[in-house]
Design an enzyme around this catalytic site. Sequence first.
Site, PDB file in Angstrom:
ATOM      1  N   LYS A 205      49.221  42.692  36.008  1.00 44.81           N
ATOM      2  CA  LYS A 205      48.434  43.098  34.680  1.00 44.81           C
ATOM      3  C   LYS A 205      49.753  43.465  33.795  1.00 44.81           C
ATOM      4  O   LYS A 205      49.774  42.718  32.718  1.00 44.81           O
ATOM      5  CB  LYS A 205      47.671  44.307  34.603  1.00 44.81           C
ATOM      6  CG  LYS A 205      47.089  44.449  33.791  1.00 44.81           C
ATOM      7  CD  LYS A 205      45.550  45.465  33.826  1.00 44.81           C
ATOM      8  CE  LYS A 205      45.564  45.454  32.430  1.00 44.81           C
ATOM      9  NZ  LYS A 205      44.000  46.961  32.825  1.00 44.81           N
ATOM     10  N   GLU A 211      57.509  48.048  42.518  1.00 48.52           N
ATOM     11  CA  GLU A 211      57.232  47.255  43.550  1.00 48.52           C
ATOM     12  C   GLU A 211      56.874  46.081  43.487  1.00 48.52           C
ATOM     13  O   GLU A 211      57.586  45.479  44.213  1.00 48.52           O
ATOM     14  CB  GLU A 211      55.802  47.854  44.374  1.00 48.52           C
ATOM     15  CG  GLU A 211      56.228  49.146  45.094  1.00 48.52           C
ATOM     16  CD  GLU A 211      55.541  50.098  43.542  1.00 48.52           C
ATOM     17  OE1 GLU A 211      55.273  49.663  42.509  1.00 48.52           O
ATOM     18  OE2 GLU A 211      55.155  51.493  43.631  1.00 48.52           O
ATOM     19  N   GLY A 269      42.525  46.890  36.632  1.00 52.95           N
ATOM     20  CA  GLY A 269      43.557  46.791  37.879  1.00 52.95           C
ATOM     21  C   GLY A 269      42.736  46.511  39.329  1.00 52.95           C
ATOM     22  O   GLY A 269      42.315  45.561  39.318  1.00 52.95           O
ATOM     23  N   ARG A 270      41.267  47.918  39.785  1.00 58.56           N
ATOM     24  CA  ARG A 270      40.924  47.675  40.799  1.00 58.56           C
ATOM     25  C   ARG A 270      39.655  46.656  40.445  1.00 58.56           C
ATOM     26  O   ARG A 270      39.261  47.364  41.182  1.00 58.56           O
ATOM     27  CB  ARG A 270      41.398  49.266  40.742  1.00 58.56           C
ATOM     28  CG  ARG A 270      40.390  50.363  39.519  1.00 58.56           C
ATOM     29  CD  ARG A 270      40.324  51.814  40.128  1.00 58.56           C
ATOM     30  NE  ARG A 270      39.644  52.526  39.332  1.00 58.56           N
ATOM     31  CZ  ARG A 270      41.532  52.827  38.254  1.00 58.56           C
ATOM     32  NH1 ARG A 270      41.900  52.082  38.116  1.00 58.56           N
ATOM     33  NH2 ARG A 270      40.822  54.050  37.755  1.00 58.56           N
ATOM     34  N   GLU A 355      40.171  56.506  43.029  1.00 60.98           N
ATOM     35  CA  GLU A 355      41.116  56.764  41.263  1.00 60.98           C
ATOM     36  C   GLU A 355      40.287  56.763  40.542  1.00 60.98           C
ATOM     37  O   GLU A 355      40.928  56.597  39.201  1.00 60.98           O
ATOM     38  CB  GLU A 355      41.795  54.988  41.289  1.00 60.98           C
ATOM     39  CG  GLU A 355      43.244  54.751  40.697  1.00 60.98           C
ATOM     40  CD  GLU A 355      44.474  53.883  41.227  1.00 60.98           C
ATOM     41  OE1 GLU A 355      45.462  53.947  41.039  1.00 60.98           O
ATOM     42  OE2 GLU A 355      43.634  52.729  40.752  1.00 60.98           O
ATOM     43  N   HIS A 386      35.034  54.417  68.976  1.00 65.26           N
ATOM     44  CA  HIS A 386      35.602  54.303  69.880  1.00 65.26           C
ATOM     45  C   HIS A 386      37.001  55.757  68.902  1.00 65.26           C
ATOM     46  O   HIS A 386      37.308  55.969  69.444  1.00 65.26           O
ATOM     47  CB  HIS A 386      35.799  53.727  71.187  1.00 65.26           C
ATOM     48  CG  HIS A 386      35.024  53.031  71.509  1.00 65.26           C
ATOM     49  ND1 HIS A 386      34.752  52.763  72.842  1.00 65.26           N
ATOM     50  CD2 HIS A 386      34.260  51.835  70.732  1.00 65.26           C
ATOM     51  CE1 HIS A 386      33.527  52.491  72.909  1.00 65.26           C
ATOM     52  NE2 HIS A 386      33.329  51.259  71.718  1.00 65.26           N
ATOM     53  N   LYS A 513      55.875  58.526  39.173  1.00 65.57           N
ATOM     54  CA  LYS A 513      56.207  57.089  39.097  1.00 65.57           C
ATOM     55  C   LYS A 513      57.096  57.708  38.055  1.00 65.57           C
ATOM     56  O   LYS A 513      58.899  56.984  38.441  1.00 65.57           O
ATOM     57  CB  LYS A 513      55.183  56.116  38.143  1.00 65.57           C
ATOM     58  CG  LYS A 513      54.272  55.177  38.874  1.00 65.57           C
ATOM     59  CD  LYS A 513      54.456  54.090  38.298  1.00 65.57           C
ATOM     60  CE  LYS A 513      53.238  54.057  38.804  1.00 65.57           C
ATOM     61  NZ  LYS A 513      52.541  52.871  38.319  1.00 65.57           N
TER      62      LYS A 513
HETATM   63  C1  G6Q Z   1      44.385  49.709  39.546  1.00 69.56           C
HETATM   64  C2  G6Q Z   1      45.467  51.015  38.802  1.00 69.56           C
HETATM   65  C3  G6Q Z   1      47.021  50.055  39.608  1.00 69.56           C
HETATM   66  C4  G6Q Z   1      47.470  48.693  39.122  1.00 69.56           C
HETATM   67  C5  G6Q Z   1      48.605  48.864  39.812  1.00 69.56           C
HETATM   68  C6  G6Q Z   1      49.424  47.297  40.012  1.00 69.56           C
HETATM   69  O1  G6Q Z   1      43.203  50.144  38.915  1.00 69.56           O
HETATM   70  O2  G6Q Z   1      45.836  50.394  38.003  1.00 69.56           O
HETATM   71  O3  G6Q Z   1      46.372  50.028  40.905  1.00 69.56           O
HETATM   72  O4  G6Q Z   1      46.824  48.190  39.769  1.00 69.56           O
HETATM   73  O5  G6Q Z   1      49.164  49.722  39.962  1.00 69.56           O
HETATM   74  O6  G6Q Z   1      49.222  47.864  38.131  1.00 69.56           O
HETATM   75  P1  G6Q Z   1      50.368  45.789  37.950  1.00 69.56           P
HETATM   76  O7  G6Q Z   1      48.898  44.963  38.140  1.00 69.56           O
HETATM   77  O8  G6Q Z   1      50.615  46.031  36.238  1.00 69.56           O
HETATM   78  O9  G6Q Z   1      52.134  45.543  38.456  1.00 69.56           O
END
Ligand code: G6Q
Length: 545
Positions: A205, A211, A269-270, A355, A386, A513
Amino acid sequence: MNLTELQECKALSSHQRNLQNFSMRQSFEEDKERFAKFSIKFEDILFDYSKNLITQETLDLLVKLANSMELGSKIEALFSGKEINITENRAVLHTALRQSNSEPIFVSGEDVIPKVHNELNKIEAFVKNVHSGNFLGATGKRLTDIVNIGIGGSDLGPAMVTEALSYYKNKDINSYFVSNVDGSDIITTLSKINPETTLFIVASKTFTTQETMTNAFTAKKWLLENLTQAKSAEIISKHFVAISTNIKACAEFGISEDRIFQFWDWVGGRYSLWSSIGLSIALSIGMDNFRKLLAGAEAMDKHFRNTSFDKNIPVLMALLGVWYINFWGASSHCVVPYDYYLTKFPLFLQQLDMESNGKEVQIDGEKVNYSTAPIVWGAAGTNAQHSFFQLIHQGTHLIPADFIAFVNNLNQSDQQDILLSNFFAQTEALMRGKNSDEVIKELKAENLSDDKIEKLQHHKIFKGNKPTNSILIKKLTPYNLGSLIAMYEHKVFVQGVIWNINSFDQWGVELGKQLAKKILKELNTKDSELNHDSSTVGLINFCKA
Ligand code: G6Q
């Protein structure tokens, strides 16, 4: 606001005290209609919540609590694009991503629906071009290895759905997901794929996530080193696409405009797998199936928006969760899909739930004095039986659990009855338990001595009365999976409303972070002055030495 001071909460607390000796087993024996009363059918889904520590009064009181928190108007605020994410001044419109009609929804005066539909059409055209071989790699080969590089919301949803629907996958396409900054993730993936046939999707996003950008640059370097027969600009343009709200950063990475797919800041994001973040899903299962996934979610949206709370599956799931967390002291919630394809579903739900609702301040900043999100965990059945089921049956914690299964198996019907019988038996065992009379009778039948029976019996007693929801679905299809995911999204939303928290920000991930940036510099600099606690200094120095 002090939730615990609400009349509705006080009434629930006193009702809970009255239910101290409530026995589900007895209630089933006395009331033959218990299942009929406490189960709901919606399309292909049966939601059975009769194996819970509830009476009709419990539900009436929980619905009153939802009303006192103005759940109805808050659901409308969600769907109509109000800025309910108040710390980031954003609307929350994942529901708009699956709206099939063109009824307008306005954000800052602009109707978002045409943008959503245009982007879907753009994805459709791209997927068709890749599948038909119209879009080839820089050396003229078909693109068959699809690597999604993203993390968190830009990874978990697409990875979970791609795996869950792999039965429907295009047989020519192999999907990979790289998320971890641990170099072993990308290196092991690169070792399995052919640069000439690989398409990297950089899904971010912000397009700044450490990462994702680190892995994207590693992928770029690997392609440039391994496709020496083509020009570098052509390699980037033919082997990379980006999905982001940050178009400028995508262009700077070298990705051409027609290969940048957009989404918007009103998609969290989620909650983003329904947007262009779902491109990896569409490439794997095809656009028709991707649209069916959206349609299933849209059907659940309508059910959630238009159904009275006492018949509304996500609302009831949420209220039952609140019942255990806030009135019975449960701190975790277990999810057990009895389906191999849903192995990643608990992982996905962990982010969605924890989250979103792992918060300790209310919307206005005041601290909560009650529990919020549960610890969500789980694994696929029957394997989970199990490993950790012992603790649910006989441990000291109260662990409400969701059991999920599909009636029809996609591959092998001979074993399906065995799978389902385990699901049903577990929820029955958790509800009924086994009392000392039953244990003694069983041990006597084995001809054990009285002495042995006395020693053994306590270990063999199951208290029972352990709550479960059973979610039984006719078949694992893209449509039904869409409904299932949306059902959990709305459950999480409702709980956020009851707890009066903002389910749509995630400030809790920021501090780590910030510190990591500082420590990264220190790890790379000789003799840098380390201004940390002695533990952190000790860890850094151990690595440097
Ligand atoms: C989800 C969070 C988080 C996000 C990641 C990746 O709701 O905001 O998990 O999706 O940190 O972020 P980017 O899509 O900006 O790389």
